[in-house]
Design a protein around this motif. Sequence first.
Motif, mmCIF file in Angstrom:
data_model
loop_
_atom_site.group_PDB
_atom_site.id
_atom_site.type_symbol
_atom_site.label_atom_id
_atom_site.label_comp_id
_atom_site.label_asym_id
_atom_site.label_seq_id
_atom_site.Cartn_x
_atom_site.Cartn_y
_atom_site.Cartn_z
ATOM 1 N N SER A 293 0.861 -1.177 0.000
ATOM 2 C CA SER A 293 0.000 0.000 0.000
ATOM 3 C C SER A 293 0.897 1.227 0.000
ATOM 4 C CB SER A 293 -0.887 -0.002 1.241
ATOM 5 O OG SER A 293 -0.107 0.280 2.377
ATOM 6 N N PRO A 294 0.352 2.395 -0.417
ATOM 7 C CA PRO A 294 1.172 3.609 -0.421
ATOM 8 C C PRO A 294 1.822 3.866 0.934
ATOM 9 C CG PRO A 294 -0.860 4.014 -1.591
ATOM 10 C CD PRO A 294 -0.967 2.631 -1.007
ATOM 11 N N ARG A 295 1.082 3.642 2.028
ATOM 12 C CA ARG A 295 1.667 3.897 3.349
ATOM 13 C C ARG A 295 2.782 2.915 3.654
ATOM 14 N NH1 ARG A 295 -1.924 6.525 7.962
ATOM 15 N NH2 ARG A 295 0.145 6.412 8.854
ATOM 16 N N GLU A 296 2.575 1.658 3.262
ATOM 17 C CA GLU A 296 3.631 0.657 3.508
ATOM 18 C C GLU A 296 4.923 1.031 2.787
ATOM 19 O OE1 GLU A 296 0.977 -3.378 4.190
ATOM 20 O OE2 GLU A 296 1.899 -2.983 2.251
ATOM 21 N N VAL A 297 4.801 1.326 1.490
ATOM 22 C CA VAL A 297 6.038 1.582 0.762
ATOM 23 C C VAL A 297 6.676 2.893 1.214
ATOM 24 C CG1 VAL A 297 5.476 0.212 -1.279
ATOM 25 C CG2 VAL A 297 4.818 2.619 -1.199
ATOM 26 N N TYR A 298 5.863 3.818 1.712
ATOM 27 C CA TYR A 298 6.434 5.082 2.163
ATOM 28 C C TYR A 298 7.005 4.958 3.572
ATOM 29 C CZ TYR A 298 7.008 10.048 3.129
ATOM 30 O OH TYR A 298 7.537 11.269 3.435
ATOM 31 N N GLU A 299 6.233 4.338 4.462
ATOM 32 C CA GLU A 299 6.644 4.301 5.869
ATOM 33 C C GLU A 299 7.545 3.130 6.196
ATOM 34 O OE1 GLU A 299 2.976 4.489 7.980
ATOM 35 O OE2 GLU A 299 2.648 6.615 7.513
ATOM 36 N N GLU A 300 7.385 2.047 5.450
ATOM 37 C CA GLU A 300 8.223 0.887 5.735
ATOM 38 C C GLU A 300 8.918 0.392 4.473
ATOM 39 O OE1 GLU A 300 5.549 -1.908 7.544
ATOM 40 O OE2 GLU A 300 4.736 -0.310 8.796
ATOM 41 N N PRO A 301 9.729 1.236 3.883
ATOM 42 C CA PRO A 301 10.429 0.798 2.664
ATOM 43 C C PRO A 301 11.337 -0.376 2.986
ATOM 44 C CG PRO A 301 11.396 2.823 3.508
ATOM 45 C CD PRO A 301 10.155 2.579 4.318
ATOM 46 N N GLU A 302 11.468 -1.272 2.010
ATOM 47 C CA GLU A 302 12.288 -2.454 2.260
ATOM 48 C C GLU A 302 13.746 -2.223 1.937
ATOM 49 O OE1 GLU A 302 10.428 -5.704 0.232
ATOM 50 O OE2 GLU A 302 8.766 -5.746 1.665
ATOM 51 N N ASP B 211 12.300 11.495 15.985
ATOM 52 C CA ASP B 211 11.274 10.640 16.584
ATOM 53 C C ASP B 211 11.744 9.192 16.470
ATOM 54 O OD1 ASP B 211 9.059 9.158 17.232
ATOM 55 O OD2 ASP B 211 7.646 10.459 16.143
ATOM 56 N N ALA B 212 12.243 8.659 17.574
ATOM 57 C CA ALA B 212 12.822 7.309 17.546
ATOM 58 C C ALA B 212 11.819 6.278 17.053
ATOM 59 C CB ALA B 212 13.330 6.936 18.938
ATOM 60 N N GLY B 213 10.542 6.495 17.384
ATOM 61 C CA GLY B 213 9.525 5.518 17.008
ATOM 62 C C GLY B 213 9.276 5.477 15.503
ATOM 63 N N ARG B 214 9.641 6.541 14.803
ATOM 64 C CA ARG B 214 9.356 6.579 13.365
ATOM 65 C C ARG B 214 10.603 6.399 12.513
ATOM 66 N NH1 ARG B 214 4.373 7.828 11.936
ATOM 67 N NH2 ARG B 214 5.063 8.530 9.890
ATOM 68 N N ALA B 215 11.752 6.296 13.178
ATOM 69 C CA ALA B 215 12.977 6.078 12.414
ATOM 70 C C ALA B 215 13.018 4.635 11.942
ATOM 71 C CB ALA B 215 14.192 6.394 13.281
ATOM 72 N N GLY B 216 13.740 4.369 10.883
ATOM 73 C CA GLY B 216 13.810 3.003 10.381
ATOM 74 C C GLY B 216 15.246 2.614 10.090
ATOM 75 N N LEU B 217 15.494 1.304 10.107
ATOM 76 C CA LEU B 217 16.818 0.803 9.746
ATOM 77 C C LEU B 217 16.688 -0.035 8.476
ATOM 78 C CD1 LEU B 217 18.394 -0.325 13.151
ATOM 79 C CD2 LEU B 217 18.748 1.809 11.893
ATOM 80 N N LEU B 218 17.576 0.218 7.558
ATOM 81 C CA LEU B 218 17.552 -0.511 6.288
ATOM 82 C C LEU B 218 18.917 -1.129 6.059
ATOM 83 C CD1 LEU B 218 15.796 2.231 4.156
ATOM 84 C CD2 LEU B 218 14.764 0.141 5.048
ATOM 85 N N PRO B 219 18.957 -2.235 5.323
ATOM 86 C CA PRO B 219 20.257 -2.834 5.027
ATOM 87 C C PRO B 219 21.113 -1.851 4.226
ATOM 88 C CG PRO B 219 18.500 -3.919 3.784
ATOM 89 C CD PRO B 219 17.839 -2.990 4.733
ATOM 90 N N ALA B 220 22.389 -1.767 4.556
ATOM 91 C CA ALA B 220 23.273 -0.869 3.818
ATOM 92 C C ALA B 220 23.615 -1.486 2.470
ATOM 93 C CB ALA B 220 24.536 -0.627 4.642
ATOM 94 N N GLY B 221 24.163 -0.690 1.632
ATOM 95 C CA GLY B 221 24.704 -1.224 0.391
ATOM 96 C C GLY B 221 23.693 -1.426 -0.715
ATOM 97 N N GLU B 222 22.524 -0.887 -0.576
ATOM 98 C CA GLU B 222 21.556 -1.005 -1.674
ATOM 99 C C GLU B 222 21.426 0.339 -2.384
ATOM 100 O OE1 GLU B 222 18.735 -2.020 -3.815
ATOM 101 O OE2 GLU B 222 20.448 -3.331 -3.836
#
Lengths: 265, 373
Positions: free
Chosen positions: B231-240, B362-373
């Motif tokens: 969904s738009p929110r998923e890809v925006y808020e929780e990008p892979e 905002d720690a609750g809204r920060a995200g971690l993604l794999p590096a190197g992409e």
Amino acid sequence: MNARIDVWVLGASVVAVLLYLLFPIVVVIGASFNPTTALQFPPSGFSLKWYQEIAGNPDWINAFIVTLEVGAITTLLSLLFGVPAGFALSRYRVKGKTLVTALLLSALVAPHIVRAVSTYLFYVPLGLNNTILGLAIAHSIGGIPFVVINLGASLRSFDPTLERAAVIHGAHPVRAVLTITFPVVAPGIIVGALFAFMQSAQELLISIFVLGTLQMPIAVKLWEGVRVAVDPTLAAASSLLVLAALGFFLLAALARRGAAPAPNA
Amino acid sequence: MHNVDPADLKTAAGAGVRLVGVSKAFRGTLAIDDISLNIEPGSFVSLLGPSGSGKTTTLNMIAGFVTPDAGQLLFDDKPITDIPPHKRNIGMVFQSYALFPHMTVFDNVAYPLRMRTKLRKDELGERVREALQLVRLSGFEDRYPRQLSGGQQQRVSMARALVGRPRLLLMDEPLGALDKKLRDELQVEIKEIHRKLGSTFIYVTHDQTEALTMSDAVVVMRNAQVAQFGSPREVYEEPENTFVASFLGNANLLPAKVVAADGQGQTVRLSNGAALTLPSGGRRTFIAGSDVMLLLRPEDLALAAPGTADSATLNGTLHEMLFFGDSYKLIVDIGSDTLMLWASPREIADLSVGAPVRVAWDAGRAGLLPAGE
């Protein structure tokens, strides 16, 4: 000040070039109205008697009919071969495309006397000499390139997405070509057909060789006239040819503008 | 003038579209690389990606203009790979409009009906007028395409695509050639039309805002593959991955290293030495020692109010401030990295370039993604 001189020079050169190009036509048309039997320009008066002469002379009428017959068949044959060839050459990756195109165009640059002699010799065993069909076939060799070139130009500017739009909305691919592609490129085909007809109508050498002197198209009849008896009938007949050519160019221009009305019509 | 009753045009239901392991190569280059997608009946799905990502090829394959080298294409669970485009009963809108120049608006819109149905003349006219009314072009029936503006031509193109009541509508960057104001207007209208009709819409665009605002689901494409589908929110808020994060909206992506990970959360260290702790419960957990990218959206950052705890702020210097009317865009240097955030003119007060600033995150809204992409 410089700008005004530029305009003046431009205007003067345009007039000069036009006079130079139109000179032969002006002379012929002028001479056709001469009241005396001399072929002279400027005419010594104004008379339509040479036009009446043509209208009342079955030889001239017959020449016009022969020209029309040959021209019509030539146009038909040129379309029959030129339209598929034009499509194939601009739509598909044809092997030896450059060679085929060059061969097609060679008909336009080959000396007419060479084409005339070779056509005559080729026709002897086939019995095609002295036939309207034979001349039309020979003329269509010069007509096909005009159809191929004009259709090719139209197809190059044709947006292939239009065909996709037709197909995705339910048209069988063949029907898409018939209802969309053909009408859109039709002006190119029409212009090619008009040129094919005109090159046939004015062609002399092949006509002399193939049709001999029994049946004469206009071009041959004019040539005969020049050799036998020069009088203003020739000028009158030539003027009629010029008039026909003018009409054809007008038709071609209209076809190029397309079938749809002008914006905000 | 009577109003169109949406029920008149409403299709039976949208078609479900499924791609299963589909691939296509053009002269040795993969245009689509093993893509699988399940598009729900009646949904509005955007194929979003940069040029060359395979989105248009995917659309053309669904249309039937491109045959897959491998894999299967199904409409409502029926394989249609072997069905030619003219029998797929699809409507399609092209970026170039692709209106038939030698036909009037009426004949353009009537074309699909004439090809697919044997309607009586009055029924045909009624259907064409309904479709034109739906795109607000009533009264333009006798015009030729060249007499219309770009926006009007695209409306005709939409009417033509819709008139046959297809269960699937494909749109290939339909607004790409229009100016921004018209684009915004038509976005709303397309969305409304989708709601009225209930058909499945598949919409190709390279404009991320368009994809987010209009779609039920977004397929983010990259290098012939699906980078993310959600969904738009998923890809925006929780990008892979960082590609999706940076392609959709603005993203601050900071290289970081995970220094501790336990039930309490994950602590990462930025290149400038600052340590940040993200609460547990994020979508992704990394083991200590991993190189990661920290994602902070500009809207989750703010200038810190005086008295904010140090643990919730990042310290830096103001590198640039750009006035946007209702807000300022701030660029803040933190060590070798930069942050972008928005601030209201009121918050700016007498702040100037070069000044030290504290940025609250905002720690609750920060995200971690794999590096190197």
